[in-house]
Design a protein around this motif. Structure first.
Motif, PDB file in Angstrom:
ATOM      1  N   SER A  61     -10.796  82.776  57.680  1.00 14.80           N
ATOM      2  CA  SER A  61     -11.303  81.692  56.852  1.00 14.80           C
ATOM      3  C   SER A  61     -10.795  80.378  57.453  1.00 14.80           C
ATOM      4  O   SER A  61      -9.602  80.124  57.520  1.00 14.80           O
ATOM      5  N   ILE A  62     -11.742  79.611  57.924  1.00  8.52           N
ATOM      6  CA  ILE A  62     -11.407  78.362  58.594  1.00  8.52           C
ATOM      7  C   ILE A  62     -12.083  77.240  57.823  1.00  8.52           C
ATOM      8  O   ILE A  62     -13.155  77.426  57.268  1.00  8.52           O
ATOM      9  N   SER A  63     -11.450  76.095  57.833  1.00  6.35           N
ATOM     10  CA  SER A  63     -11.966  75.044  56.954  1.00  6.35           C
ATOM     11  C   SER A  63     -13.340  74.584  57.370  1.00  6.35           C
ATOM     12  O   SER A  63     -13.709  74.598  58.537  1.00  6.35           O
ATOM     13  N   THR A  64     -14.085  74.126  56.388  1.00  2.00           N
ATOM     14  CA  THR A  64     -15.445  73.656  56.652  1.00  2.00           C
ATOM     15  C   THR A  64     -15.435  72.464  57.589  1.00  2.00           C
ATOM     16  O   THR A  64     -16.370  72.273  58.366  1.00  2.00           O
ATOM     17  N   THR A  65     -14.359  71.654  57.518  1.00  2.00           N
ATOM     18  CA  THR A  65     -14.312  70.464  58.382  1.00  2.00           C
ATOM     19  C   THR A  65     -14.358  70.860  59.838  1.00  2.00           C
ATOM     20  O   THR A  65     -15.086  70.272  60.634  1.00  2.00           O
ATOM     21  N   VAL A  66     -13.550  71.884  60.194  1.00  2.00           N
ATOM     22  CA  VAL A  66     -13.552  72.316  61.593  1.00  2.00           C
ATOM     23  C   VAL A  66     -14.930  72.799  61.994  1.00  2.00           C
ATOM     24  O   VAL A  66     -15.462  72.421  63.043  1.00  2.00           O
ATOM     25  N   TYR A  67     -15.537  73.639  61.132  1.00  2.00           N
ATOM     26  CA  TYR A  67     -16.887  74.109  61.437  1.00  2.00           C
ATOM     27  C   TYR A  67     -17.853  72.949  61.583  1.00  2.00           C
ATOM     28  O   TYR A  67     -18.723  72.949  62.454  1.00  2.00           O
ATOM     29  N   SER A  68     -17.697  71.951  60.703  1.00  2.00           N
ATOM     30  CA  SER A  68     -18.619  70.816  60.771  1.00  2.00           C
ATOM     31  C   SER A  68     -18.485  70.093  62.092  1.00  2.00           C
ATOM     32  O   SER A  68     -19.483  69.726  62.714  1.00  2.00           O
ATOM     33  N   PHE A  69     -17.234  69.894  62.534  1.00  2.00           N
ATOM     34  CA  PHE A  69     -17.069  69.219  63.819  1.00  2.00           C
ATOM     35  C   PHE A  69     -17.671  70.023  64.953  1.00  2.00           C
ATOM     36  O   PHE A  69     -18.375  69.495  65.802  1.00  2.00           O
ATOM     37  N   ILE A  70     -17.366  71.332  64.961  1.00  2.00           N
ATOM     38  CA  ILE A  70     -17.923  72.161  66.028  1.00  2.00           C
ATOM     39  C   ILE A  70     -19.440  72.070  66.008  1.00  2.00           C
ATOM     40  O   ILE A  70     -20.095  71.863  67.023  1.00  2.00           O
ATOM     41  N   ALA A  71     -19.994  72.220  64.793  1.00  2.00           N
ATOM     42  CA  ALA A  71     -21.449  72.248  64.687  1.00  2.00           C
ATOM     43  C   ALA A  71     -22.067  70.930  65.133  1.00  2.00           C
ATOM     44  O   ALA A  71     -23.065  70.915  65.849  1.00  2.00           O
TER      45      ALA A  71
END
Lengths: 646, 100, 508
Positions: A216-226
């Motif tokens: 479970s990784i924070s949405t912020t990290v996913y948002s940056f990657i995306a």
């Protein structure tokens, strides 16, 4: 055959080397052309065999990794040249090699007589090599190799006729623009890759995606990657704000436009988003961004395409617009619908471009549609296939475009909301309109050229047969993706083929509310009727009553001008970004900072020392007596010091 | 007995005369004569102290000084002759090739 | 052949060759050229021999040879090779014969002196990379300035005197600061060690224990000297002049090897001898490096002289290397080392190619060219490969280095911020701009007949022989870099342990 999938990548490379090194010595065009096409044809056959083999396996076992060798191994970074054979990569591989083969064969006819014939085919093969690396890669770095490789080939092919002018610039300028704008996107892609490595400690697809699913990784990290990955996609797939390279890319030969800018390269961004579906699905805000950008680009490009007069420019903006649809699909979570549209779009857009090439070839390199008219009696085969493609792109059933576009629109309505569907439908109405405007102005009506001086002719078989094959695919290709409401328990074949790829992502996405079959059919009917109405309207304006077009153009002169000049985006970029950077670099950075300030400091240090020496050297008068005087003074001083210190 | 100061003052006067000669005269030979004067002033000092302190080493040292003075004059005058042959002048102010 | 004498032989071969060369007659030009080529090839073969005998799992120094020189001061002739030195020595011995071969027609007067200086330069370069005693290092460091000064000053372009004097004094100034720091360090170390010593291995033990303020000053002195050589912005202004005015062979060696001596010094001395200082200063030096990347690229973009463009691109590329060094992660360090080799190859190739057209038309101005793809197709292909390597296209060598450096600095605990990587990565955009724009203006476009362009002929056999080995390595490193990466793997891991041991929170 699955284990031999790497041959699909190596065969085009071999074709590139053969044609590249020996091509200038081989005098027979047919040999060069068939070496080039043959390698792709073989790759296609291998891909087909792998496809059937995979089809025969149960759904959970449909992924294979074929590893060649370890590429980079530093610490925990471990990257191999390895290919992943699964449903998504096979679909893309089939599209690339299949449509690629057709276009290669067409080029044998189109590029006949060109001095750089061998160079053309070697570049085309290099392109397929890079694209296959992209779609078959099992890790981000190999994908990036293919990503940049197709950028390079696009540079070489757009600038193929390197000594020609193109509108107000040269072909090389257009090629450079494509590469640089792509590179801006690549900058974002690189940052995305780095962040992926930092977060998941790997760049291998399987490892990253299973970890993404499990941890479970924070949405912020996913948002940056995306968002970083998406910036790469914006560059490669020509979305707002990095779409400016694609219309200029029409400077290249038409088969290049067909292959690179319609059927394959630009779809690399869509493929990448599909492959990383779980990352995007974990960043809902970015999904919205993707969908909105896709939607706005679709509408924006369609409006520009309405008024263009160059046959290839209309198709270029149409491509940008259709790519917008694909990203809309991705953004609303309909990943397989987006890939479906990639496939159908490859068929009819390649057909449109090759058809345009046939027209250009027949009209002796005239590209302005205002100078066409009535060509259907000179080029019947081209006309008929072009008509098929136009109907397909307008989304009229039962041709391919209907199924794919409709699925996207339905998913937009169901997952995102009415406004998405509405703008999508408006855009598809515009699409139908400008497509049939193009068709009517080119083929129908009375010739607007001097029939005594210009003699258009139909193109040879090598060019028309590929058109017919693509037309057949545009007609039949949609049937593998029939939506559930029609096909009953069989379900959507295409969708179920691809769904294991997107299973992680679909779990992440919130379930959309249930909508009834009735709504789906109603929306379908609305869009089809709208499209048919557009077509009829286009026929009316451009066939029966041309005055309407001219009156509208003169009444809304301002808007017309803006649309014709593509909203002045290029000029704006030039004024706001490019010119300032160049001017600042030249005057401020180079001439002032480097030469005057920094180097000036160095030189002034040297001249300061020189001046000081110039003063000090005057002590050497050359006359011995002055030295003696100084000596005496020194002795006296020393004596005084000694006496006083005692 | 004549007090030692008289001899020393005389020596000092001779020395200063020599120094002034070296520093101000233009003719190279006069400069050499001044240098001789300085050396002899030093000799006088040596003899004075030797006689007053009863130590013979001072007088012995005068021999050294005289020898050195003689050698140095010989070499110096040779140099002046070579210089004259080349520059046709022995005015020190004009011999300034090593100027900046 | 005893193992530990191999390195000494490697130093002796060019030295003896150069001295023997003095006995040749001036007129015997081709004999001189062949002899010089032979000697440098012999050195290359010997270095290959060392490569094959090298144990890449051992992180320490191999083939060491120690010989007490000045006993009172405990200065010894102490040489040895480890992974880092090996790749750089190979690069040196590889490039020297190629540059000698490329000057066959380019250098017409005083051939004997030229070959002599090139061989002496090779001795100096190899010496810098293998010496393990600080005084010996300093001697070789200053020793390689003199042949370079002569090469630029005698066989260079119109402003050669200015360029060579500037180069010499600027670099020597840095060197003197370094000498002061060396003496200070040795004196300081005589406390803990009990004896004045400039032996590197001893000093490695003393280094981390030096008091903070003193360590900062020593680090600053060493780094200043190396920063001039690399060059790091704003100490780079000697580079464009030196590169432009030097003859082709001089430029290739200058860009290919001499610049690496600066980065070598940073890795070999600054980091392990002064770890706390290095970690403290890392963000600032990385910031300078990044300014160098972007500034170098932007200024390169607006140049009108091809050689100056490539010179500024060197500033840009070496900014990446410095960033990789100070990011201090395994990926970035490996990337920095491989990028040193890559830069030597690709910029060397670019200078060779510019030199080839210059030899024919005597013009380096981009405006004098255009559309030459029609007349010199082979050259155009070669220039394309070199340009693509320089901009870091995946599949060629430049990508490996840049990618490793960027991904390493992204995760760096020492730098601790994404912004460094973000700004550095924008360098890839600018690199594509200046390189492709130059390529387009020179090779593409319409061919206008002019006096100068009439003189253009395509690559001849000798030039092809010079370029092919470089291109082979460009592709090899791009496609299978592990051959080279594993040479320095053990070294980078142990170096980073050594450096971060003093601040264990930073070990990544």
């Amino acid at each position: 055959m699955i284990q031999l999938i790497y041959l699909t990548v190596l065969l085009p490379l071999a074709g590139f080397l053969l044609n590249g090194i020996f091509g200038s010595k081989i005098k027979n065009e047919k040999i060069i052309g068939w070496i080039g096409s043959g390698t792709i044809g073989l790759s296609f056959l291998i891909a087909v065999a792998a496809f059937f083999e995979t089809l025969g396996l149960p759904a959970e076992q449909r992924q294979h990794i074929v590893a060649l060798f370890n590429w980079l191994s530093v610490g925990s970074l471990n990257v191999s040249i390895a290919y992943q054979v699964d449903q998504l990569s096979l679909t893309m591989a089939l599209i690339v090699t299949g449509v690629g083969f057709i276009i290669h064969v067409y080029s044998i006819g189109y590029m006949h007589g060109d001095k750089g014939f061998w160079r053309f085919f070697s570049y085309l093969n290099l392109f397929i090599f890079a694209m296959m690396n992209l779609v078959l890669a099992d890790n981000f770095v190999l994908l990036f190799l293919g990503w940049e490789g197709v950028g390079l080939c696009s540079y070489l092919l757009i600038g193929f006729w390197y000594d020609r002018k193109f509108e107000k610039i040269t072909t090389s300028d257009a090629a450079k623009k494509a590469f640089i704008v792509n590179r801006i996107g690549d900058f974002g892609f690189l940052l995305g890759m780095f962040l992926i490595f930092l977060t998941f400690n790997s760049l291998n697809f399987n490892e990253v995606f299973t970890r993404a699913n499990a941890l479970s990784i924070s949405t912020t990290v996913y948002s940056f990657i995306a968002i970083f990955l998406f910036i790469g996609a914006i560059g490669k797939s020509a979305q707002i704000p990095l779409f400016v390279w694609l219309p200029d890319a029409m400077a290249g030969p038409t088969p290049v436009s067909a292959l690179i800018h319609a059927a394959t390269m630009v779809t690399a961004g869509v493929y990448m988003v599909a492959r990383c579906s779980i990352i995007f699905a974990s960043a809902p805000a970015i999904m919205t961004v993707v969908a909105v950008i896709g939607l706005v680009t679709a509408l924006f490009a369609a409006t520009i395409g309405l008024v263009q007069n160059d046959i290839k420019k209309v198709l270029a903006y149409s491509t940008v617009s259709q790519l917008g649809y694909m990203f809309l699909a991705m953004g609303v979570g309909a990943f397989s619908a987006g890939i479906f549209h990639v496939m159908t779009h490859a068929f009819f857009k390649a057909l449109l471009f090759l058809g345009a090439g046939s027209v250009i070839h027949g009209m002796h390199d005239e590209q302005n549609i205002q100078k066409y008219g009535g060509l259907k009696k000179y080029m019947p085969a081209t006309y008929k296939t072009f008509l098929v493609a136009a109907i397909a792109i307008s989304g009229i059933p039962p041709l391919a475009g209907f199924f794919s576009k409709d699925e996207i629109l339905w998913s937009a309505y169901a997952n995102a909301g009415f406004i998405y569907w509405f703008i999508g439908v408006v855009t598809s109405l515009l699409t139908a309109f400008y497509m049939f405007r193009l068709l009517n102005l080119t083929f129908e009506g009375k010739p607007r050229f001097d029939e005594h001086h210009v003699h258009p002719h139909e193109s040879p078989g090598l060019m028309t047969i590929p058109l017919m094959v693509l037309a057949a695919l545009s007609v039949l290709g949609g049937f593998i993706g029939i939506p559930e409401i029609f096909s009953g328990e069989h379900g959507n074949n295409f969708h179920s083929w691809l769904s294991p790829i997107f299973s992680y992502a679909q779990i992440r996405l919130a379930q959309y509310g249930s909508h009834t079959h009735f709504e789906e059919i109603l929306l379908m009917v609305v869009s089809v009727v709208g499209a048919a109405a557009s077509i009829y309207f286009a026929r009316y304006v451009y066939l029966k009553n041309q005055k309407v077009a001219e009156n509208t153009a003169s009444k809304f002169k301002g808007i017309y001008k803006i649309l014709f000049n593509k909203y002045y985006v290029d000029e704006a970029y030039n004024k706001a970004i490019i010119q300032p950077i160049f001017k600042t670099s030249e005057s401020l950075l180079w001439k002032i900072t480097d030469v005057k300030l920094i180097d000036g400091l160095v030189n002034s240090t040297a001249s300061a020392i020189e001046k000081t020496s110039g003063v000090i050297r005057k002590i050497q008068t050359g006359v011995a007596q002055t030295y003696a005087v100084v000596m005496m003074l020194g002795i006296v001083a020393a004596l005084f010091w000694i006496i006083y210190s005692l | 007995m004549i007090p030692i100061e008289f001899y020393l003052v005389l020596s000092a006067f001779m020395f200063i005369t020599g120094v002034v000669g070296v520093l101000t005269r233009k003719n190279a030979i006069i400069v050499f004569m001044s240098i001789e004067l300085m050396l002899n002033a030093a000799n006088l000092s040596f003899v004075t102290f030797s006689s007053f302190l009863g130590n013979n080493i001072g007088q012995l040292f005068v021999f050294f000084v005289m020898t050195v003075a003689a050698a140095e004059s010989a070499v110096g005058l040779a140099i002046i002759i070579a210089l004259f042959r080349n520059k046709l002048t022995i005015n020190i102010d004009e011999i300034n090739i090593l100027k900046w | 052949m005893e193992n530990n004498l191999l390195v000494t032989y490697l130093l002796l071969i060019p030295l003896v060759g150069a001295l023997l060369l003095l006995s040749f007659k001036k007129e015997n030009e081709s004999a001189i050229r062949y002899f010089g080529l032979l000697v440098s090839l012999a050195a290359f073969v010997l270095s290959l021999f060392i490569y094959f005998k090298f144990d890449s799992t051992n992180a320490g120094f191999q083939f060491t040879h120690k010989f007490i020189w000045v006993e009172k001061l405990n200065v010894s002739y102490f040489v040895g090779i480890d992974g880092l030195s090996l790749v750089l020595v190979l690069l040196t011995t590889f490039l020297t014969p190629l540059t000698l071969l490329s000057s066959w027609k380019g250098i017409q007067k005083n051939v004997k002196e030229f070959t002599f200086f090139m061989l002496m330069l090779e001795v100096g370069m190899i010496g810098v990379f293998v010496s393990l005693d600080l005084f010996l290092f300093y001697i070789f460091w200053e020793a390689m300035l003199i042949p370079m000064y002569f090469i630029i000053g005698i066989w260079g372009g119109p402003k050669r005197i200015y360029a060579s004097v500037k180069f010499f004094i600027y670099t020597m100034f840095g060197g003197l600061l370094m000498l002061v720091a060396i003496i200070w360090l040795a004196v300081y170390a005589s406390g803990p060690l009990g004896v004045f010593s400039t032996n590197l291995l001893d000093l490695y033990r003393v280094g981390p224990t030096i008091a903070k303020n003193i360590q900062y000053l020593m680090f600053a002195a060493f780094t200043f000297s190396f920063a001039i050589k690399v060059p790091i912005f704003p100490l780079h202004t000697w580079l464009p002049d030196a590169h432009v005015e030097a003859p082709t062979a001089g430029s290739v060696i200058l860009a290919g090897v001499l610049l690496k001596m600066g980065t070598y010094g940073l890795i070999r001395f600054c980091l392990p001898l002064f770890p706390q200082a290095a970690i403290a200063f890392a963000p600032y030096i990385s910031a300078l490096a990044i300014i160098g990347i972007i500034y170098g690229a932007l200024v390169a973009m607006v140049q009108t002289d091809m050689k100056k463009l490539v010179a500024y691109s060197s500033v840009s590329h070496l900014g990446f290397v410095v960033l990789g060094i100070f990011a201090m992660t395994q990926q970035s360090m490996q990337g920095a080392i491989i990028q040193m080799v890559n830069h030597g190859l690709s910029t060397g190739a670019l200078f060779l190619l510019v030199g080839i057209v210059y030899e024919r038309t005597h013009s380096r101005e981009i405006a004098d060219y255009g559309g030459i793809a029609k007349v010199v197709p082979l050259f155009s292909v070669a220039l394309m490969i070199a340009s693509l390597s320089s901009i870091g296209l995946p599949g060629l060598n430049g990508f490996i280095g840049e990618f490793l450096i960027l991904i390493g600095s992204f995760q760096s605990g020492v730098l601790n911020s994404w912004w460094f990587t973000a700004f550095a990565a924008s360098g890839v955009i600018f690199a594509a701009v200046y390189m492709l724009w130059m390529y387009q203006r020179v090779v593409f476009g319409e061919y206008h007949h002019s006096e100068k362009l009439e003189l253009l002929t395509d690559l001849n056999t000798r030039e092809i022989i010079v370029l092919i080995p470089i291109f082979i390595f460009i592709v090899w490193i791009g496609v299978y870099p592990n051959t080279f990466l594993k040479l320095t793997d053990a070294f980078s891991v142990s170096l980073l342990h050594q450096v971060t041991a003093s601040s264990s929170s930073l070990i990544k």
